[in-house]
Design a protein around this motif. Structure first.
Motif, PDB file in Angstrom:
ATOM      1  N   ALA A  68       0.823  -1.208   0.000  1.00  0.00           N
ATOM      2  CA  ALA A  68       0.000   0.000   0.000  1.00  0.00           C
ATOM      3  C   ALA A  68       0.858   1.261   0.000  1.00  0.00           C
ATOM      4  O   ALA A  68       0.492   2.268  -0.624  1.00  0.00           O
ATOM      5  CB  ALA A  68      -0.937  -0.010   1.201  1.00  0.00           C
ATOM      6  N   ASP A  69       1.991   1.226   0.680  1.00  0.00           N
ATOM      7  CA  ASP A  69       2.895   2.380   0.701  1.00  0.00           C
ATOM      8  C   ASP A  69       3.529   2.603  -0.670  1.00  0.00           C
ATOM      9  O   ASP A  69       3.649   3.745  -1.136  1.00  0.00           O
ATOM     10  CB  ASP A  69       3.991   2.155   1.747  1.00  0.00           C
ATOM     11  N   ALA A  70       3.941   1.506  -1.311  1.00  0.00           N
ATOM     12  CA  ALA A  70       4.524   1.622  -2.648  1.00  0.00           C
ATOM     13  C   ALA A  70       3.478   2.135  -3.642  1.00  0.00           C
ATOM     14  O   ALA A  70       3.799   2.935  -4.531  1.00  0.00           O
ATOM     15  CB  ALA A  70       5.066   0.263  -3.098  1.00  0.00           C
ATOM     16  N   LEU A 102      -9.368 -11.053   1.923  1.00  0.00           N
ATOM     17  CA  LEU A 102     -10.745 -11.374   1.537  1.00  0.00           C
ATOM     18  C   LEU A 102     -11.513 -11.961   2.715  1.00  0.00           C
ATOM     19  O   LEU A 102     -12.702 -11.668   2.900  1.00  0.00           O
ATOM     20  CB  LEU A 102     -10.752 -12.348   0.356  1.00  0.00           C
ATOM     21  N   TYR A 103     -10.855 -12.773   3.514  1.00  0.00           N
ATOM     22  CA  TYR A 103     -11.506 -13.407   4.662  1.00  0.00           C
ATOM     23  C   TYR A 103     -12.101 -12.349   5.596  1.00  0.00           C
ATOM     24  O   TYR A 103     -13.263 -12.445   6.010  1.00  0.00           O
ATOM     25  CB  TYR A 103     -10.490 -14.273   5.398  1.00  0.00           C
ATOM     26  N   ARG A 104     -11.314 -11.328   5.932  1.00  0.00           N
ATOM     27  CA  ARG A 104     -11.809 -10.278   6.825  1.00  0.00           C
ATOM     28  C   ARG A 104     -12.896  -9.438   6.155  1.00  0.00           C
ATOM     29  O   ARG A 104     -13.841  -8.986   6.809  1.00  0.00           O
ATOM     30  CB  ARG A 104     -10.660  -9.373   7.281  1.00  0.00           C
ATOM     31  N   ALA A 105     -12.770  -9.213   4.856  1.00  0.00           N
ATOM     32  CA  ALA A 105     -13.813  -8.471   4.146  1.00  0.00           C
ATOM     33  C   ALA A 105     -15.144  -9.217   4.198  1.00  0.00           C
ATOM     34  O   ALA A 105     -16.204  -8.616   4.397  1.00  0.00           O
ATOM     35  CB  ALA A 105     -13.392  -8.232   2.693  1.00  0.00           C
ATOM     36  N   ARG A 106     -15.098 -10.533   4.034  1.00  0.00           N
ATOM     37  CA  ARG A 106     -16.324 -11.320   4.105  1.00  0.00           C
ATOM     38  C   ARG A 106     -16.927 -11.274   5.509  1.00  0.00           C
ATOM     39  O   ARG A 106     -18.150 -11.223   5.668  1.00  0.00           O
ATOM     40  CB  ARG A 106     -16.045 -12.762   3.666  1.00  0.00           C
ATOM     41  N   GLN A 107     -16.079 -11.266   6.525  1.00  0.00           N
ATOM     42  CA  GLN A 107     -16.575 -11.139   7.895  1.00  0.00           C
ATOM     43  C   GLN A 107     -17.240  -9.782   8.116  1.00  0.00           C
ATOM     44  O   GLN A 107     -18.274  -9.687   8.782  1.00  0.00           O
ATOM     45  CB  GLN A 107     -15.435 -11.306   8.899  1.00  0.00           C
ATOM     46  N   ALA A 108     -16.627  -8.729   7.561  1.00  0.00           N
ATOM     47  CA  ALA A 108     -17.114  -7.372   7.782  1.00  0.00           C
ATOM     48  C   ALA A 108     -18.267  -6.999   6.856  1.00  0.00           C
ATOM     49  O   ALA A 108     -18.984  -6.023   7.117  1.00  0.00           O
ATOM     50  CB  ALA A 108     -15.969  -6.376   7.601  1.00  0.00           C
ATOM     51  N   ALA A 129      -3.857  -5.905   8.530  1.00  0.00           N
ATOM     52  CA  ALA A 129      -2.404  -6.006   8.650  1.00  0.00           C
ATOM     53  C   ALA A 129      -1.932  -7.229   7.871  1.00  0.00           C
ATOM     54  O   ALA A 129      -2.571  -8.276   7.908  1.00  0.00           O
ATOM     55  CB  ALA A 129      -2.005  -6.131  10.112  1.00  0.00           C
ATOM     56  N   VAL A 130      -0.833  -7.092   7.127  1.00  0.00           N
ATOM     57  CA  VAL A 130      -0.316  -8.209   6.341  1.00  0.00           C
ATOM     58  C   VAL A 130       1.160  -8.416   6.643  1.00  0.00           C
ATOM     59  O   VAL A 130       1.919  -7.461   6.796  1.00  0.00           O
ATOM     60  CB  VAL A 130      -0.526  -7.999   4.817  1.00  0.00           C
ATOM     61  N   SER A 131       1.540  -9.680   6.733  1.00  0.00           N
ATOM     62  CA  SER A 131       2.934 -10.039   6.949  1.00  0.00           C
ATOM     63  C   SER A 131       3.091 -11.506   6.597  1.00  0.00           C
ATOM     64  O   SER A 131       2.175 -12.118   6.044  1.00  0.00           O
ATOM     65  CB  SER A 131       3.337  -9.790   8.416  1.00  0.00           C
ATOM     66  N   GLY A 132       4.255 -12.074   6.890  1.00  0.00           N
ATOM     67  CA  GLY A 132       4.409 -13.502   6.740  1.00  0.00           C
ATOM     68  C   GLY A 132       5.132 -13.947   5.493  1.00  0.00           C
ATOM     69  O   GLY A 132       5.625 -13.144   4.694  1.00  0.00           O
ATOM     70  N   ILE A 133       5.147 -15.260   5.310  1.00  0.00           N
ATOM     71  CA  ILE A 133       5.967 -15.924   4.315  1.00  0.00           C
ATOM     72  C   ILE A 133       5.618 -15.536   2.879  1.00  0.00           C
ATOM     73  O   ILE A 133       6.468 -15.551   1.996  1.00  0.00           O
ATOM     74  CB  ILE A 133       5.862 -17.459   4.503  1.00  0.00           C
ATOM     75  N   ALA A 134       4.365 -15.177   2.623  1.00  0.00           N
ATOM     76  CA  ALA A 134       3.934 -14.876   1.252  1.00  0.00           C
ATOM     77  C   ALA A 134       3.602 -13.402   1.049  1.00  0.00           C
ATOM     78  O   ALA A 134       2.947 -13.040   0.074  1.00  0.00           O
ATOM     79  CB  ALA A 134       2.726 -15.737   0.883  1.00  0.00           C
ATOM     80  N   ALA A 135       4.078 -12.540   1.953  1.00  0.00           N
ATOM     81  CA  ALA A 135       3.674 -11.134   1.913  1.00  0.00           C
ATOM     82  C   ALA A 135       4.127 -10.411   0.658  1.00  0.00           C
ATOM     83  O   ALA A 135       3.502  -9.430   0.242  1.00  0.00           O
ATOM     84  CB  ALA A 135       4.194 -10.406   3.149  1.00  0.00           C
ATOM     85  N   ASP A 136       5.218 -10.864   0.021  1.00  0.00           N
ATOM     86  CA  ASP A 136       5.659 -10.168  -1.192  1.00  0.00           C
ATOM     87  C   ASP A 136       4.780 -10.503  -2.395  1.00  0.00           C
ATOM     88  O   ASP A 136       4.849  -9.818  -3.422  1.00  0.00           O
ATOM     89  CB  ASP A 136       7.133 -10.446  -1.492  1.00  0.00           C
ATOM     90  N   SER A 137       3.936 -11.546  -2.279  1.00  0.00           N
ATOM     91  CA  SER A 137       2.996 -11.886  -3.355  1.00  0.00           C
ATOM     92  C   SER A 137       1.555 -11.617  -2.950  1.00  0.00           C
ATOM     93  O   SER A 137       0.742 -11.204  -3.785  1.00  0.00           O
ATOM     94  CB  SER A 137       3.128 -13.363  -3.730  1.00  0.00           C
ATOM     95  N   LEU A 138       1.239 -11.892  -1.686  1.00  0.00           N
ATOM     96  CA  LEU A 138      -0.147 -11.795  -1.212  1.00  0.00           C
ATOM     97  C   LEU A 138      -0.249 -10.717  -0.140  1.00  0.00           C
ATOM     98  O   LEU A 138      -0.899 -10.900   0.885  1.00  0.00           O
ATOM     99  CB  LEU A 138      -0.602 -13.154  -0.651  1.00  0.00           C
ATOM    100  N   ARG A 185      -3.282  -4.912   1.442  1.00  0.00           N
ATOM    101  CA  ARG A 185      -3.974  -4.663   2.706  1.00  0.00           C
ATOM    102  C   ARG A 185      -5.492  -4.729   2.567  1.00  0.00           C
ATOM    103  O   ARG A 185      -6.198  -4.923   3.556  1.00  0.00           O
ATOM    104  CB  ARG A 185      -3.606  -3.276   3.244  1.00  0.00           C
ATOM    105  N   ARG A 186      -5.999  -4.536   1.347  1.00  0.00           N
ATOM    106  CA  ARG A 186      -7.447  -4.484   1.135  1.00  0.00           C
ATOM    107  C   ARG A 186      -7.778  -5.200  -0.164  1.00  0.00           C
ATOM    108  O   ARG A 186      -7.077  -5.038  -1.161  1.00  0.00           O
ATOM    109  CB  ARG A 186      -7.909  -3.026   1.078  1.00  0.00           C
TER     110      ARG A 186
END
Length: 313
Positions: A127-129, A209-215, A222-231, A234-235
């Motif tokens: 999102a910053d980029a 998408l999971y949180r969007a479906r909940q909301a 917030a995004v992080s983790g092993i696949a953050a450079d592909s997935l 933030r929205r």
């Protein structure tokens, strides 16, 4: 987004992009080969696509659909969309500027520079980029290529589903798709509509998408983790949200350790060197986060291979 838009994209890529876009293999395996109780598992080997991911389809479709100014094209990306845009720009002989966050892997940044792109590393997340990219685009007037939320980009991604159905000679009962910003699942779900059950797969640390479906609406996560450079979006994208509401059956979260185990299994057992984002389908089957119905065919989209091979040891 609908099937007609995807058919138009397929025609454009066939007629004008035939020297660039590849028809990637479909590898059908008995479910038992993957330890799964189902009729068959299809591996759509899109990691063999030009630029190392499915992104090439949408980015090239976007560039072919619009006049490109002297200032060239510009994109923000965790890596794969930028690589695809840079490869498409080089094929068309135009300039390319790519904004990536610091989470983008060194392997992806190196590939961007090899393709001749001007690379700007800025911000901690996609999102910053993107914010910096949009500001730069307003200055230069370059053609903006969005990583996942433009009609031509989504329609291009949808050509993967059209191609897979042609290759398999039928419609798979279920299609498991990794989700970041949602361009891939939007294109696939728009093609299959509800002729297949399309299941969204996300890392627990990037549940867009999971949180969007909940909301009940797109929200920032917030995004992080092993696949953050592909997935690492933030929205969820607006196009993906609209298509998912109509045509995506479920959204499933997967733990980091399961994604890593599936990535290593694809390498050790099938010699498929793919990035973590491409392993979510197998992770869903291995963990039984998705349990196939007896007798069904399940398609896994092996979506990208832009990684440092040393990470597979």
């Amino acid at each position: 987004m609908d099937r007609h838009a995807i058919e138009l994209a397929a025609a454009r890529l066939r007629d004008d992009g035939r020297r660039f876009i590849r028809r990637t293999p479909l590898w059908p395996l008995p479910g038992a080969a993957l330890g799964v109780d189902c009729r068959e598992v299809w591996l759509k080997l899109e990691h063999l696509q030009v630029s190392g991911s499915f992104k090439a389809r949408g980015m090239y479709n976007r560039l072919l659909a619009h006049p490109i100014p002297a200032s060239g094209v510009i994109v923000a990306s965790g890596g794969n969309a930028g690589i695809a845009t840079a490869a498409a720009a080089r094929a068309l002989g135009v300039k390319c500027e790519v904004f990536v966050p610091t989470v983008s892997s060194a392997a992806k940044q190196r590939k961007l520079r090899e393709l001749g792109a001007d690379v700007v590393v800025t911000g901690a997340a996609y999102a910053d980029a993107l914010e910096a990219c949009l500001a730069r685009q307003r200055e230069t007037g370059a053609l903006l290529t969005h990583a996942y939320d433009q009609p031509e980009v989504v329609a291009g991604a949808g050509t993967l589903a059209l191609e897979m159905e042609e290759q398999g000679g039928r419609t798979p009962e279920a299609v498991l798709v990794s989700v970041g910003g949602g361009g891939l699942i939007a294109g696939i779900a728009a093609w299959f509509e509800q002729r297949s059950r399309v299941i969204a797969l996300e890392p627990e640390l990037a549940p867009t998408l999971y949180r969007a479906r909940q909301a009940g609406a797109p929200v920032d996560v917030a995004v992080s983790g092993i696949a953050a450079d592909s997935l690492g979006a933030r929205r969820i994208g607006a196009i993906a949200w609209d298509v998912a509401a109509r045509h995506v059956a479920d959204a499933v979260l997967l733990p980091e350790e399961a994604i890593r185990a599936a990535q290593l299994a694809l390498w050790k057992e099938f010699k498929l060197a793919v990035e973590p984002a491409a392993a979510l389908g197998l992770a869903a089957l291995q963990t039984r986060a998705y349990v196939p119905r007896q007798g069904e065919t399940v398609a896994l989209i092996v979506c990208g291979a832009n990684l440092d091979p040393g990470t597979l040891s």
